[in-house]
Design a protein around this motif. Sequence first.
Motif, PDB file in Angstrom:
ATOM      1  N   GLN A 286     -42.658  23.549  21.974  1.00  0.00           N
ATOM      2  CA  GLN A 286     -43.066  22.084  21.664  1.00  0.00           C
ATOM      3  C   GLN A 286     -42.811  21.899  20.842  1.00  0.00           C
ATOM      4  O   GLN A 286     -42.074  20.577  19.694  1.00  0.00           O
ATOM      5  CB  GLN A 286     -44.155  21.713  22.002  1.00  0.00           C
ATOM      6  N   ASP A 287     -43.134  22.008  18.991  1.00  0.00           N
ATOM      7  CA  ASP A 287     -43.060  22.030  17.598  1.00  0.00           C
ATOM      8  C   ASP A 287     -41.203  21.798  17.922  1.00  0.00           C
ATOM      9  O   ASP A 287     -41.139  20.809  17.172  1.00  0.00           O
ATOM     10  CB  ASP A 287     -43.894  22.484  16.879  1.00  0.00           C
ATOM     11  N   ARG A 288     -40.959  23.195  17.888  1.00  0.00           N
ATOM     12  CA  ARG A 288     -39.030  23.095  17.584  1.00  0.00           C
ATOM     13  C   ARG A 288     -38.857  22.468  18.071  1.00  0.00           C
ATOM     14  O   ARG A 288     -37.976  20.877  17.892  1.00  0.00           O
ATOM     15  CB  ARG A 288     -38.613  24.083  18.256  1.00  0.00           C
ATOM     16  N   GLU A 293     -35.979  16.943  18.331  1.00  0.00           N
ATOM     17  CA  GLU A 293     -35.138  15.057  19.050  1.00  0.00           C
ATOM     18  C   GLU A 293     -35.799  14.649  18.411  1.00  0.00           C
ATOM     19  O   GLU A 293     -35.116  13.224  18.615  1.00  0.00           O
ATOM     20  CB  GLU A 293     -36.971  14.859  19.890  1.00  0.00           C
ATOM     21  N   ARG A 294     -36.704  13.977  17.608  1.00  0.00           N
ATOM     22  CA  ARG A 294     -36.614  13.384  16.489  1.00  0.00           C
ATOM     23  C   ARG A 294     -35.308  13.300  15.382  1.00  0.00           C
ATOM     24  O   ARG A 294     -35.079  12.218  14.708  1.00  0.00           O
ATOM     25  CB  ARG A 294     -38.211  13.319  15.079  1.00  0.00           C
ATOM     26  N   ILE A 295     -35.019  14.705  14.764  1.00  0.00           N
ATOM     27  CA  ILE A 295     -33.275  14.232  14.268  1.00  0.00           C
ATOM     28  C   ILE A 295     -32.621  13.381  15.214  1.00  0.00           C
ATOM     29  O   ILE A 295     -31.725  13.190  14.291  1.00  0.00           O
ATOM     30  CB  ILE A 295     -33.318  16.161  13.734  1.00  0.00           C
ATOM     31  N   ASP A 296     -32.371  14.053  16.623  1.00  0.00           N
ATOM     32  CA  ASP A 296     -31.270  13.419  16.833  1.00  0.00           C
ATOM     33  C   ASP A 296     -31.750  12.159  17.108  1.00  0.00           C
ATOM     34  O   ASP A 296     -30.858  11.421  16.812  1.00  0.00           O
ATOM     35  CB  ASP A 296     -31.796  14.165  18.213  1.00  0.00           C
ATOM     36  N   SER A 297     -32.805  11.342  17.125  1.00  0.00           N
ATOM     37  CA  SER A 297     -33.110  10.440  17.664  1.00  0.00           C
ATOM     38  C   SER A 297     -32.599   8.978  15.918  1.00  0.00           C
ATOM     39  O   SER A 297     -32.111   8.528  15.805  1.00  0.00           O
ATOM     40  CB  SER A 297     -34.452   9.742  17.924  1.00  0.00           C
ATOM     41  N   GLY A 298     -33.630   9.831  15.096  1.00  0.00           N
ATOM     42  CA  GLY A 298     -33.242   9.488  14.164  1.00  0.00           C
ATOM     43  C   GLY A 298     -31.208   9.229  13.320  1.00  0.00           C
ATOM     44  O   GLY A 298     -31.235   8.864  12.798  1.00  0.00           O
ATOM     45  N   ARG A 302     -29.412   6.077  12.175  1.00  0.00           N
ATOM     46  CA  ARG A 302     -28.262   6.359  11.290  1.00  0.00           C
ATOM     47  C   ARG A 302     -27.118   5.850  11.526  1.00  0.00           C
ATOM     48  O   ARG A 302     -26.676   4.960  10.917  1.00  0.00           O
ATOM     49  CB  ARG A 302     -28.741   7.314  10.086  1.00  0.00           C
ATOM     50  N   PHE A 303     -26.855   6.221  12.668  1.00  0.00           N
ATOM     51  CA  PHE A 303     -25.297   5.653  12.750  1.00  0.00           C
ATOM     52  C   PHE A 303     -25.246   4.310  13.531  1.00  0.00           C
ATOM     53  O   PHE A 303     -23.738   4.690  12.914  1.00  0.00           O
ATOM     54  CB  PHE A 303     -24.956   7.009  14.118  1.00  0.00           C
ATOM     55  N   ARG A 304     -25.999   4.408  14.033  1.00  0.00           N
ATOM     56  CA  ARG A 304     -26.190   3.023  14.121  1.00  0.00           C
ATOM     57  C   ARG A 304     -25.940   1.518  13.975  1.00  0.00           C
ATOM     58  O   ARG A 304     -25.315   0.702  13.287  1.00  0.00           O
ATOM     59  CB  ARG A 304     -27.152   2.087  15.536  1.00  0.00           C
ATOM     60  N   THR A 305     -27.035   1.812  12.463  1.00  0.00           N
ATOM     61  CA  THR A 305     -27.148   1.286  11.284  1.00  0.00           C
ATOM     62  C   THR A 305     -25.830   1.348   9.709  1.00  0.00           C
ATOM     63  O   THR A 305     -26.066   0.703   9.598  1.00  0.00           O
ATOM     64  CB  THR A 305     -28.919   1.192  10.727  1.00  0.00           C
ATOM     65  N   HIS A 306     -25.489   2.191  10.082  1.00  0.00           N
ATOM     66  CA  HIS A 306     -24.594   2.385   9.361  1.00  0.00           C
ATOM     67  C   HIS A 306     -23.355   2.003   8.792  1.00  0.00           C
ATOM     68  O   HIS A 306     -22.482   0.890   9.703  1.00  0.00           O
ATOM     69  CB  HIS A 306     -23.508   4.445   9.765  1.00  0.00           C
ATOM     70  N   PRO A 307     -23.048   0.721   8.198  1.00  0.00           N
ATOM     71  CA  PRO A 307     -22.571  -0.356   7.513  1.00  0.00           C
ATOM     72  C   PRO A 307     -21.067   0.225   8.141  1.00  0.00           C
ATOM     73  O   PRO A 307     -20.384  -1.001   9.003  1.00  0.00           O
ATOM     74  CB  PRO A 307     -22.891  -0.741   6.159  1.00  0.00           C
ATOM     75  N   ALA A 308     -20.652   1.433   7.748  1.00  0.00           N
ATOM     76  CA  ALA A 308     -18.943   1.207   7.641  1.00  0.00           C
ATOM     77  C   ALA A 308     -18.784   1.135   9.486  1.00  0.00           C
ATOM     78  O   ALA A 308     -17.591   0.879  10.063  1.00  0.00           O
ATOM     79  CB  ALA A 308     -18.466   2.677   6.717  1.00  0.00           C
TER      80      ALA A 308
END
Length: 344
Positions: A286-288, A293-298, A302-308
Amino acid sequence: MSLLAAPDQALVQALCGGLGAAQRRALAKAITLIESTRADHRARADALLGALLPHAGGAFRLGLSGVPGAGKSTFIEALGMFLVGRGERVAVLAVDPSSSVSGGSILGDKTRMQQLAAQDSAFIRPSPSGGALGGVADKTREAIIACEAAGYGVVIVETVGVGQSETAVHGMTDCFCLLQLPNAGDDLQAIKKGVMELADLVVINKADLDAAAATRARAQITGALRVLRSHAPEAGGEGEEGSWHPEVVELSALHGQGLPAFWNAVLRFRRRQATQGRLAARRRAQDRAWMWERIDSGLRERFRTHPAIAATLPRMSDDVQAGRLAPSVAARRLLDLMSKTTTD
Ligand code: GDP
């Protein structure tokens, strides 16, 4: 932890070492900090979690799901009072997907579980609101850590039987329990197969309304679970002896009938999990999964908010839709944009 500011050090002390109402206040305050979306609060909450983690892990984490009206709050109140009567300290948390989507809530009603809420040994917290289900579930996972650091021996995490929330709660608890109505057996199609597969225990509630229907439902669900489990890779992998066939228990939460039998089934499950090393393995997995899951959503965020990327994405998306660019090539180019500027 040295990263903790002085007021938060006092909070950790009151939470881990305090007693009674003062401790409950500290716990509520810690969870409020955990739930905050402010960046400075997030940094404090991260430091706080670091300080609490060594004191966590000691509770039995019980997940509970059922459709609205199945009797979840009546059941939790009755079970909570039963456990408090046996000297346990009980915390109740919730994952309410409706509150994250609309700000409204199925579980958040303040008048629920009033008797349990009045107990010194109980702590009840409604579902955090706002954000996607992943975010809400994340806060609840962190709140579990805080409750355990405060010494609660049983942490009940409740959710409604809609959407993906059952999977989320299954992924943060030691035993996942599904609450059903006596007529559930008449219409097994209505029980989502995926959810049944998650169940470690099934409760047929409201058995007082129609005892014969409850017994019939119990037999039908027991049979259905046996079939499901015999096909499940988890059960097969451990061999017949190691596999768990979920028990199905009838009870009446309203009249407090059947609670000892339910709790004995929980204890049997827990003992089995512990002796076979499955509890520790489940928590490690579960911890893994939580971290990934947090890495994926993070990364998505970041992808969505990246200016370029934001500047390029609409054009590329049009090109893909018009058949001018292969989807795989578009994806690669966009991802390249992300890594280029992050390493600059
Ligand atoms: P939840 O939406 O799943 O939290 O369901 P509630 O706990 O609010 O219960 C819904 C309704 O079912 C309420 O009117 C309860 O009093 C009733 N209820 C809950 N458990 C039982 C039970 O064991 N027997 C009967 N007859 N009614 C029950």
